[in-house]
Enzyme design. Structure first.
Site, PDB file in Angstrom:
ATOM      1  N   ASP A  33     -48.519  15.450   3.478  1.00 48.42           N
ATOM      2  CA  ASP A  33     -47.322  16.039   3.572  1.00 48.42           C
ATOM      3  C   ASP A  33     -46.334  16.046   2.639  1.00 48.42           C
ATOM      4  O   ASP A  33     -45.185  15.483   2.918  1.00 48.42           O
ATOM      5  CB  ASP A  33     -46.875  15.460   5.097  1.00 48.42           C
ATOM      6  CG  ASP A  33     -47.829  15.757   6.174  1.00 48.42           C
ATOM      7  OD1 ASP A  33     -48.736  16.480   6.083  1.00 48.42           O
ATOM      8  OD2 ASP A  33     -47.490  15.227   7.361  1.00 48.42           O
ATOM      9  N   GLU A  81     -47.504  19.089   7.468  1.00 44.87           N
ATOM     10  CA  GLU A  81     -47.424  18.989   8.938  1.00 44.87           C
ATOM     11  C   GLU A  81     -46.723  20.356   9.039  1.00 44.87           C
ATOM     12  O   GLU A  81     -45.595  20.958   8.567  1.00 44.87           O
ATOM     13  CB  GLU A  81     -46.444  17.844   9.200  1.00 44.87           C
ATOM     14  CG  GLU A  81     -46.197  17.904  10.774  1.00 44.87           C
ATOM     15  CD  GLU A  81     -45.430  16.485  11.021  1.00 44.87           C
ATOM     16  OE1 GLU A  81     -45.468  15.749  10.501  1.00 44.87           O
ATOM     17  OE2 GLU A  81     -45.149  16.665  12.383  1.00 44.87           O
ATOM     18  N   LYS A 138     -51.646  20.895   9.607  1.00 47.65           N
ATOM     19  CA  LYS A 138     -51.842  19.888  10.647  1.00 47.65           C
ATOM     20  C   LYS A 138     -50.932  19.947  11.884  1.00 47.65           C
ATOM     21  O   LYS A 138     -49.673  19.840  11.157  1.00 47.65           O
ATOM     22  CB  LYS A 138     -52.334  18.370  10.215  1.00 47.65           C
ATOM     23  CG  LYS A 138     -51.281  18.086   9.517  1.00 47.65           C
ATOM     24  CD  LYS A 138     -51.669  16.509   8.943  1.00 47.65           C
ATOM     25  CE  LYS A 138     -50.571  15.636   8.462  1.00 47.65           C
ATOM     26  NZ  LYS A 138     -49.464  15.390   9.052  1.00 47.65           N
ATOM     27  N   LYS A 141     -49.433  14.599  13.767  1.00 48.31           N
ATOM     28  CA  LYS A 141     -49.203  13.326  12.535  1.00 48.31           C
ATOM     29  C   LYS A 141     -50.435  12.923  11.806  1.00 48.31           C
ATOM     30  O   LYS A 141     -50.414  12.684  10.607  1.00 48.31           O
ATOM     31  CB  LYS A 141     -48.573  12.073  13.355  1.00 48.31           C
ATOM     32  CG  LYS A 141     -47.211  12.457  14.078  1.00 48.31           C
ATOM     33  CD  LYS A 141     -46.169  13.215  13.203  1.00 48.31           C
ATOM     34  CE  LYS A 141     -45.024  13.324  14.115  1.00 48.31           C
ATOM     35  NZ  LYS A 141     -43.998  14.222  13.509  1.00 48.31           N
ATOM     36  N   VAL A 166     -46.420  10.824   2.443  1.00 49.31           N
ATOM     37  CA  VAL A 166     -45.297  10.368   3.405  1.00 49.31           C
ATOM     38  C   VAL A 166     -45.693  11.000   4.971  1.00 49.31           C
ATOM     39  O   VAL A 166     -46.252  12.098   5.158  1.00 49.31           O
ATOM     40  CB  VAL A 166     -43.960  11.142   2.932  1.00 49.31           C
ATOM     41  CG1 VAL A 166     -43.523  10.505   1.459  1.00 49.31           C
ATOM     42  CG2 VAL A 166     -43.849  12.551   2.985  1.00 49.31           C
ATOM     43  N   THR A 167     -44.880  10.311   5.560  1.00 52.89           N
ATOM     44  CA  THR A 167     -44.240   8.898   5.511  1.00 52.89           C
ATOM     45  C   THR A 167     -45.266   7.759   5.820  1.00 52.89           C
ATOM     46  O   THR A 167     -46.298   8.104   6.595  1.00 52.89           O
ATOM     47  CB  THR A 167     -42.888   8.632   6.571  1.00 52.89           C
ATOM     48  OG1 THR A 167     -43.435   8.701   7.946  1.00 52.89           O
ATOM     49  CG2 THR A 167     -41.867   9.780   6.046  1.00 52.89           C
ATOM     50  N   CYS A 171     -47.282   9.709   9.376  1.00 49.80           N
ATOM     51  CA  CYS A 171     -48.477  10.759   9.009  1.00 49.80           C
ATOM     52  C   CYS A 171     -49.511   9.910   8.240  1.00 49.80           C
ATOM     53  O   CYS A 171     -50.911  10.345   8.404  1.00 49.80           O
ATOM     54  CB  CYS A 171     -48.048  11.977   8.377  1.00 49.80           C
ATOM     55  SG  CYS A 171     -47.272  12.942   9.785  1.00 49.80           S
ATOM     56  N   GLN A 211     -56.029  -8.369   8.652  1.00 52.98           N
ATOM     57  CA  GLN A 211     -57.555  -8.824   9.498  1.00 52.98           C
ATOM     58  C   GLN A 211     -58.509  -8.468   8.932  1.00 52.98           C
ATOM     59  O   GLN A 211     -59.526  -7.678   9.490  1.00 52.98           O
ATOM     60  CB  GLN A 211     -57.234  -8.142  10.842  1.00 52.98           C
ATOM     61  CG  GLN A 211     -56.143  -8.415  11.861  1.00 52.98           C
ATOM     62  CD  GLN A 211     -55.963  -7.886  13.093  1.00 52.98           C
ATOM     63  OE1 GLN A 211     -56.865  -8.126  13.759  1.00 52.98           O
ATOM     64  NE2 GLN A 211     -54.879  -6.848  13.282  1.00 52.98           N
TER      65      GLN A 211
END
Ligand code: TIU
Length: 240
Positions: A33, A81, A138, A141, A166-167, A171, A211
């Site tokens: 995006d 987007e 798209k 997001k 971004v961002t 997204c 993780q």
């Protein structure tokens, strides 16, 4: 000299939470995006009340990675987007959310806000797609929701994704989580992504690699540029 990324050799660079290894021929650079609607005044980002000037700062770093990736013949995916002009792919919940100064589909300074084909919906000139690169419009997001992206990547044998754009926490992170659930190993280039909220960027980057890499890997672009430069110096027989 252009070198197709046909090498079956695995390249490795330092990353968090540990080194990221990828086969260039099975890896796509995904640029999320980088369109005028988010980066220039008068677009969707500004209608949401954001200071859009923050995002432009990453453009040079994105350009450097894109140039290096193209020079090696790597697969590039750009997303936008974007909604259809009749808004049939824009859920009312998305259009009606909050109190933006202009809503999706309204006429703004760069044409209709977040509508495919409008001037504001184009990828910024500095990162404009070239022939042979994939461009995905798209409606959500995430880059995989209601697009054919997964199938396009599968057809090309892609298993690893390198993300910019971004961002970070909207997204980019959504797309990385979608990619993770579809079985891709993903790297986020931290100096090639930005948020309207610096603390959200920092948190999103940490969430990706926490993780044990629950979503993927993160690293600055310098390490990637270095391994791509080294690749150019490999003897021919090791490249193909
Ligand atoms: N508002 C915001 O931070 N982002 C979006 O609406 N879309 C993307 O991140 N591309």
């Amino acid at each position: 000299m252009t070198t197709a990324l046909q090498t079956s050799a695995s390249l490795t660079l330092a990353a968090e939470p540990f080194a990221f290894s990828f086969e260039p021929a099975r890896t796509a650079l995904v640029i999320i995006d980088m369109q005028r609607d988010f980066i220039e005044p008068g677009g969707f980002g500004q209608t949401l009340g954001n200071d859009v000037s923050l995002l432009a700062a990453i453009v040079p770093a994105c350009q450097a990675v894109l140039a290096a990736w193209r020079a090696r013949g790597g697969l590039v995916v750009h997303t936008r987007e974007a909604h259809r002009a009749d808004l049939s792919d824009c859920p009312p919940a998305k259009r009606n959310r909050g109190n933006p100064s202009l809503r999706i589909g309204d006429m703004g300074a760069m044409g209709r806000i977040l509508i495919a084909g409008e001037p504001g919906n184009q990828i910024i000139e500095a990162l404009a797609p070239v022939a042979g690169e994939i461009v995905i419009d798209k409606p959500g997001k995430g880059a995989f929701y209601a697009t054919g992206l997964h199938e396009l990547l599968q057809q090309r044998g892609i298993s690893h994704l390198i993300f910019m754009g971004v961002t970070t926490e909207v997204c980019v992170q959504t797309s990385m989580r979608e990619a993770n659930d579809r079985g891709y190993d993903s790297l986020l280039l931290t100096d090639c992504t930005e948020s309207y909220f610096p603390h959200f960027k920092a948190s999103a980057v940490a969430m990706v690699h926490a993780q044990g890499g629950i979503v993927g890997w993160t690293a600055g672009s310098a390490g990637l540029l270095q391994v791509l430069a080294n690749l150019a110096h490999l003897p021919d027989e090791q490249r193909c």
